[in-house]
Motif scaffolding. Structure first.
Motif, mmCIF file in Angstrom:
data_model
loop_
_atom_site.group_PDB
_atom_site.id
_atom_site.type_symbol
_atom_site.label_atom_id
_atom_site.label_comp_id
_atom_site.label_asym_id
_atom_site.label_seq_id
_atom_site.Cartn_x
_atom_site.Cartn_y
_atom_site.Cartn_z
ATOM 1 N N ASN A 177 0.847 -1.187 0.000
ATOM 2 C CA ASN A 177 0.000 0.000 0.000
ATOM 3 C C ASN A 177 0.885 1.240 0.000
ATOM 4 O OD1 ASN A 177 -2.479 1.515 0.288
ATOM 5 N ND2 ASN A 177 -1.772 1.967 2.343
ATOM 6 N N LEU A 216 -1.723 -1.706 -3.982
ATOM 7 C CA LEU A 216 -2.743 -0.695 -3.720
ATOM 8 C C LEU A 216 -2.051 0.646 -3.819
ATOM 9 C CD1 LEU A 216 -4.444 -2.169 -0.524
ATOM 10 C CD2 LEU A 216 -5.149 -2.466 -2.896
ATOM 11 N N ALA A 219 -9.404 3.549 1.216
ATOM 12 C CA ALA A 219 -9.165 2.369 0.377
ATOM 13 C C ALA A 219 -9.538 1.065 1.071
ATOM 14 C CB ALA A 219 -7.692 2.346 -0.047
ATOM 15 N N ASP A 246 -10.547 -1.602 -1.344
ATOM 16 C CA ASP A 246 -9.371 -2.078 -2.073
ATOM 17 C C ASP A 246 -8.565 -3.059 -1.222
ATOM 18 O OD1 ASP A 246 -10.028 -0.492 -4.234
ATOM 19 O OD2 ASP A 246 -8.602 1.099 -3.723
ATOM 20 N N GLN A 263 -10.478 -6.402 -1.154
ATOM 21 C CA GLN A 263 -10.327 -7.090 -2.439
ATOM 22 C C GLN A 263 -8.901 -7.621 -2.614
ATOM 23 O OE1 GLN A 263 -12.511 -8.071 -4.613
ATOM 24 N NE2 GLN A 263 -14.228 -7.090 -3.599
ATOM 25 N N GLY A 264 -7.913 -6.840 -2.187
ATOM 26 C CA GLY A 264 -6.528 -7.274 -2.283
ATOM 27 C C GLY A 264 -6.250 -8.494 -1.440
#
Length: 83
Positions: free
Chosen positions: A31, A57, A66, A69, A72-73
């Protein structure tokens, strides 16, 4: 999970883990608050060599903007479709 201030050695430690012969399967979710994910680019060779799964990310704080995100990651690293 690695966390720390700029220059604390997070990328160096992760690079060491990726290049060490420890027999662990690693997944890397990088990230970066910037629009260009510098750490992911620095670690690209080590990630490829180690066979670790990686998800990038960019441009967001995982605790604020996020979060989806991040979810999902994590699912992607675990090999799930997120459904």
């Amino acid at each position: 999970m690695l966390s720390g201030f700029l220059g604390a050695g997070k990328t160096t430690l992760l690079d060491h883990l990726l290049n060490s012969d420890h027999g662990l399967k690693l997944g890397v979710l990088v990230n970066d608050l910037a629009s260009v994910n510098v750490d992911a680019k620095l670690l690209e060779t080590s990630v490829q060599r180690s066979g670790a799964r990686t998800v990038e990310l960019s441009n967001g704080c995982v605790c604020c903007s996020a979060t989806e995100d991040l979810r999902q990651g994590m699912l992607e690293l675990l090999g799930k479709d997120g459904a």
